[in-house]
Design a protein around this motif. Structure first.
Motif, mmCIF file in Angstrom:
data_model
loop_
_atom_site.group_PDB
_atom_site.id
_atom_site.type_symbol
_atom_site.label_atom_id
_atom_site.label_comp_id
_atom_site.label_asym_id
_atom_site.label_seq_id
_atom_site.Cartn_x
_atom_site.Cartn_y
_atom_site.Cartn_z
ATOM 1 N N GLY A 209 0.664 -1.314 -0.005
ATOM 2 C CA GLY A 209 0.183 -0.077 0.047
ATOM 3 C C GLY A 209 0.849 1.310 -0.045
ATOM 4 O O GLY A 209 0.272 2.464 -0.139
ATOM 5 N N LYS A 210 2.063 1.334 0.083
ATOM 6 C CA LYS A 210 3.032 2.347 0.086
ATOM 7 C C LYS A 210 3.682 2.677 -1.137
ATOM 8 O O LYS A 210 4.141 1.566 -1.871
ATOM 9 N N VAL A 211 3.910 3.860 -1.599
ATOM 10 C CA VAL A 211 4.894 4.024 -2.613
ATOM 11 C C VAL A 211 6.354 3.772 -2.447
ATOM 12 O O VAL A 211 6.925 4.531 -1.479
ATOM 13 N N ALA A 212 7.135 2.523 -2.808
ATOM 14 C CA ALA A 212 8.236 2.368 -2.693
ATOM 15 C C ALA A 212 9.386 3.069 -3.484
ATOM 16 O O ALA A 212 10.738 3.356 -3.326
ATOM 17 N N ALA A 213 8.934 3.352 -4.634
ATOM 18 C CA ALA A 213 9.600 4.144 -5.637
ATOM 19 C C ALA A 213 8.901 4.680 -6.789
ATOM 20 O O ALA A 213 7.757 4.048 -7.117
ATOM 21 N N SER A 214 9.259 5.766 -7.502
ATOM 22 C CA SER A 214 8.708 6.368 -8.413
ATOM 23 C C SER A 214 9.579 7.208 -9.298
ATOM 24 O O SER A 214 10.657 7.771 -8.712
ATOM 25 N N GLY A 215 9.175 7.008 -10.695
ATOM 26 C CA GLY A 215 10.315 7.957 -11.588
ATOM 27 C C GLY A 215 10.403 7.106 -12.980
ATOM 28 O O GLY A 215 9.517 6.274 -13.340
ATOM 29 N N GLY A 216 11.449 7.710 -13.557
ATOM 30 C CA GLY A 216 11.450 7.062 -15.006
ATOM 31 C C GLY A 216 11.869 5.648 -14.903
ATOM 32 O O GLY A 216 12.504 5.333 -13.975
ATOM 33 N N LYS A 217 11.430 4.673 -15.983
ATOM 34 C CA LYS A 217 11.585 3.523 -15.629
ATOM 35 C C LYS A 217 13.365 3.242 -15.729
ATOM 36 O O LYS A 217 13.580 2.308 -14.828
ATOM 37 N N GLU A 218 13.856 3.841 -16.715
ATOM 38 C CA GLU A 218 15.482 3.410 -16.610
ATOM 39 C C GLU A 218 15.932 3.498 -15.183
ATOM 40 O O GLU A 218 16.690 2.805 -14.697
ATOM 41 N N GLN A 219 15.624 4.744 -14.564
ATOM 42 C CA GLN A 219 16.220 5.186 -13.221
ATOM 43 C C GLN A 219 15.839 4.122 -12.117
ATOM 44 O O GLN A 219 16.613 3.518 -11.401
ATOM 45 N N ILE A 220 14.275 3.787 -12.252
ATOM 46 C CA ILE A 220 13.886 2.866 -11.272
ATOM 47 C C ILE A 220 14.628 1.556 -11.251
ATOM 48 O O ILE A 220 15.111 0.736 -10.139
ATOM 49 N N PHE A 221 14.663 1.064 -12.540
ATOM 50 C CA PHE A 221 15.229 -0.336 -12.646
ATOM 51 C C PHE A 221 16.739 -0.209 -12.594
ATOM 52 O O PHE A 221 17.242 -1.408 -12.080
ATOM 53 N N GLU A 222 17.520 0.627 -12.862
ATOM 54 C CA GLU A 222 18.763 0.527 -12.717
ATOM 55 C C GLU A 222 19.220 0.702 -11.195
ATOM 56 O O GLU A 222 20.321 0.248 -10.776
ATOM 57 N N LYS A 223 18.685 1.848 -10.658
ATOM 58 C CA LYS A 223 19.080 2.109 -9.240
ATOM 59 C C LYS A 223 17.746 2.317 -8.257
ATOM 60 O O LYS A 223 17.363 3.239 -7.858
ATOM 61 N N PRO A 224 17.001 1.201 -8.049
ATOM 62 C CA PRO A 224 15.938 1.168 -7.314
ATOM 63 C C PRO A 224 16.462 1.621 -5.894
ATOM 64 O O PRO A 224 17.405 1.165 -5.301
#
Length: 354
Positions: A209-224
């Motif tokens: 239920g909480k937002v663990a991460a948000s942003g551009g997909k490349e950024q999120i997948f490269e550096k979660p």
């Protein structure tokens, strides 16, 4: 198109606290089953009511608990593609697509339906019933029905989950093609990280239920940035860690040091190493190089997952220290080498989580 979601809703077992916004592109909501993804969609659509918060679409307030605003679903200009498509079994393809167009004249409805049939490549299926359609055809009819009302936002709830692997690839390509010509906001829900990466440009990761991460997909997948985000983006090797110098961390379970090519936050709590980022070392003097034994290997259709135990480290909770994902072609060469293997973890491939 702009969408702002900032809502809270108490659910069995946890409280949904979803906050995100987007101005363009397809936004992907990625999370495990039961993380609140579908409930978030239903709140945007007006099918469920948050306990508090705001939902704003293109400057139009759909929900505001403070001001007492809660537009009904039919006034929100939302197109919803349900997980099971929710087609009416007693209606033909034409009738399903035109179902929500009752405010228009018969001629306008016919034209709208024809347009959607042409756009979604449904020619020849107009008079068939859902039971006479394949899974991919049913999905296209459901999408045509959602688009026929000219929605300002399109909500897609696990749109590929009912399809087999062969159909999934075909339908995914068709969906992306259709969405490229749609100018409204799109929210795409899935628990499949690869689907989200291929379809979406912006990613919001929900965990309990909480937002663990948000942003551009490349950024999120490269550096979660968080532990749950790393797990949901497929990181197989995650360890407790602490910073010991500005560019070095100590893996607590290993008792060894890893070097980074970027500054390490003093608040770091974990380090992640993606399974496909492990490689063979060419020089034993290179940093982040370890001798290891392969204690098990499992073949998939295209890759091999090798389970590695680093020689000079003690036992781990799993009986191994690292998972290594490697192509079958490369593995056929590695399997012939004498052990211990000398592996290397490049400093730029470390993922730090606070």
């Amino acid at each position: 198109m702009e969408l702002l979601v900032d809502i809270r809703k108490k659910l069995p077992g946890f409280k949904l606290e979803a906050r995100f916004e987007t101005e363009s592109g397809i936004l992907g909501l990625l999370g495990a089953s039961g993380s609140g993804k579908s409930m978030t969609l239903r709140c945007i659509a007006g099918l469920e009511t948050p306990d508090e918060g705001r939902i704003v679409l293109n400057g139009r307030v759909l929900f505001d608990s403070g001001q007492g605003i809660n537009l009904c679903s039919r006034n929100r200009k939302v197109g919803f593609l349900f997980q099971n498509y929710a087609l009416f079994p007693h209606m033909t393809v034409e009738e399903n697509i035109g179902f929500a167009l009752k405010a228009l004249t018969k001629q306008e409805i016919r034209q709208k339906v024809r347009d959607q049939i042409r756009t979604l490549h449904l020619e020849g299926l107009e008079y068939r019933y859902p039971s006479q359609l394949s899974g991919g055809q049913q999905q296209r009819v459901a999408l045509a029905r959602a688009l026929a009302v000219n929605p300002e936002i399109l909500l897609l709830d696990e749109p590929f989950s009912a399809l087999d692997n062969y159909l999934r690839g075909q339908v995914e390509r068709q969906l992306v093609e259709v969405l490229s010509g749609y100018h409204g906001a799109v929210v795409f829900v899935s628990h499949n990280m690869e689907e989200v990466y291929r379809v979406c440009s912006i990613v919001v990761i929900l965990s309990e239920g909480k937002v663990a991460a948000s942003g551009g997909k490349e950024q999120i997948f490269e550096k979660p940035p968080t532990l749950s985000a790393a797990r949901l983006t497929g990181c197989k090797n995650i360890f407790s860690a602490k910073a010991v110098t500005p560019k070095c961390i100590k893996i607590e379970d290993w008792g060894c040091i890893l070097h980074s090519d970027e500054p390490v936050s003093p608040n770091v709590s974990h380090v992640g190493i993606r399974a496909h980022h492990i490689g063979l070392a060419e020089d034993p003097g290179e940093i982040n190089t370890f001798p290891c034994q392969v204690i098990d290997a499992r073949e998939g259709p295209n890759t091999v997952t090798a389970y590695l135990k680093i020689n000079d480290l003690g036992k781990s909770d799993h009986g191994y220290h690292l998972q290594w994902e490697i192509s079958k072609e490369k593995w056929s060469e590695v399997a012939l080498q004498s052990q211990p293997l000398l592996i290397r973890i490049k400093p730029e491939n470390l993922i730090f989580m606070n």
